[in-house]
Write an enzyme that holds these catalytic residues in place. Structure first.
Site: not given
Ligand SMILES: *Cc1c(COP(=O)(O)O)cnc(C)c1O
Length: 383
Positions: A39, A137, A171, A226, A272, A319-321
């Site tokens: 998954k 769950r 589970h 599993r 930043y 930062c982002m990149d």
């Protein structure tokens, strides 16, 4: 684009997958099936490539979270049985049948709708009953107070046409911490199975153990296990790692490059928000990775990365990149050098702890901007 021009990438070692497969398989008694959860794009490792290799190795079952993930694998030619752990709307009965996907069922109402839809589509859907023994769950409630009602409900579902009840599962919520609670959940499951058996309701595949129970409680294996995170070479509870572990090998090494290096004066603010001011003259490397690739911003100013044969600590906010790292002690580090973000020198568990989360989340978060490069060492079958 060849490897040398890449900005940031994740190397996935399929030899380690083979090793983990053999290690897990060797722990199981004869006849116990091995299901591999793939998954969330195989925990970020790439579902199709991982599933194909597991199929070659002889895995008995795969599990996905939803219909789309199952169809992706079938379209890629994966043939082994696939269990959908999450909810699928009964309107998709046709797709379940056509793609031979096994559906987890956790409510009587859905079972009825699925049965009707299967009849309407002129086929049979293979299903596994999910029971909730204490995770709260998905699943039919199954504790001491609900045992009778749950058993009756399952008996009614069992009689529905169009459904092939191949399995039943539960589970564990705390198999990495509480033996007492795990055994309570396991006992509830066994009591239910016993009750059902008296009524002639039996299932070919009874399963409950994910990685933590596979590593800690062999008595819970039943007909199938599993383990997810263990397949990818990690321990559910990082403190389990070490001498007692079976020697699992992580698959993923996340790498990036140095794109710029410069020397900054003491007193200079970095990144930043100016959260970090350099105390002394510092050689700062700019790395081509940021939270836009899945590197948690919560690792800002803390994470150590491996570059040029030594460790460099991230300085200032991620930062982002991009992010910056102190390479003052590594004077040979230059633009173009490869940096290990997670891998043999920087366990992803270490980054997860800094970010206040678990390794599962960081692996899943390595996102689609980051190409996966597979190291293939097994011979592919000739075609
Ligand atoms: C994800 C999942 C697993 C695998 O869990 P790990 O801790 O990764 O071994 C097993 N069973 C179910 C129902 C799951 O959702």
């Amino acid at each position: 684009m060849d490897k040398d021009s890449r900005r940031t990438w994740a190397e996935i070692d399929l030899r380690a997958l083979e090793h983990n497969y053999s290690t897990l398989r060797a722990m199981l008694p004869e006849g116990c099936r091995l299901l591999a959860p793939v998954k969330a794009d195989a925990y970020g490792h790439g579902a199709v490539s991982v599933a194909r290799r597991l199929e070659e190795l002889g895995v008995d079952y795969l599990a996905v979270a939803c219909l789309e993930e199952g169809i992706e694998l079938r379209r890629a030619g994966v043939e082994v049985p696939i269990l959908i752990l999450g909810y699928t709307e009964p309107v998709w009965a046709r797709e379940l049948i056509d793609h031979r996907l096994t559906q987890g069922v956790f409510e009587e109402e859905t079972a009825r709708a699925l049965s009707q839809a299967a009849m309407g589509a002129g086929g049979t859907i293979t299903v596994h009953m999910k029971v909730d023994t204490g995770m709260s769950r998905l699943g039919l409630l199954c504790d001491e107070r609900d045992l009778d009602g749950t058993a009756e409900s399952i008996q009614r579902m069992y009689a529905l046409p169009g459904l092939n009840w191949e399995g039943i599962f539960t589970h564990f919520s705390h198999a990495d911490g509480s033996e007492e609670y795990t055994m309570l959940q396991f006992t509830r499951f066994l009591d239910l199975l016993g009750r059902l058996e008296e009524q002639g309701v039996t299932f070919k595949i009874r399963h409950c153990a994910a990685s933590a129970a596979v590593l800690n409680y062999p008595c819970t294996y039943l007909d199938m296990v599993r383990p997810g995170i263990a397949f990818y070479g990690h321990y559910p509870d990082p403190s389990c790692e070490g001498l007692d572990g079976p020697g699992l090998e992580p698959l993923m090494t996340l790498k990036t490059r140095v794109v710029s290096v410069k020397t900054l004066h003491a007193g200079t603010a970095v990144s930043y928000g100016r959260t970090h001011t350099l105390e002394k003259e510092t050689r700062l490397a700019v790395l081509a990775i940021g939270y836009g690739d899945g590197l948690p911003r919560a690792c800002s100013d803390k994470l150590r990365v491996w570059v040029g044969g030594g460790y460099a600590t991230v300085v200032g906010r991620i930062c982002m990149d991009l992010c910056m790292a102190d390479v003052t002690a590594l004077p040979h580090v230059k633009p173009g050098d490869v940096v290990e973000i997670y891998g043999p020198h920087v366990p992803v568990e270490e980054a997860a702890a800094l970010a206040g989360t678990i390794q599962y989340e960081l692996l899943c978060n390595v996102n689609k901007r980051v190409p996966r490069l597979y190291t293939q060492t097994l011979d592919r079958p000739q075609s």
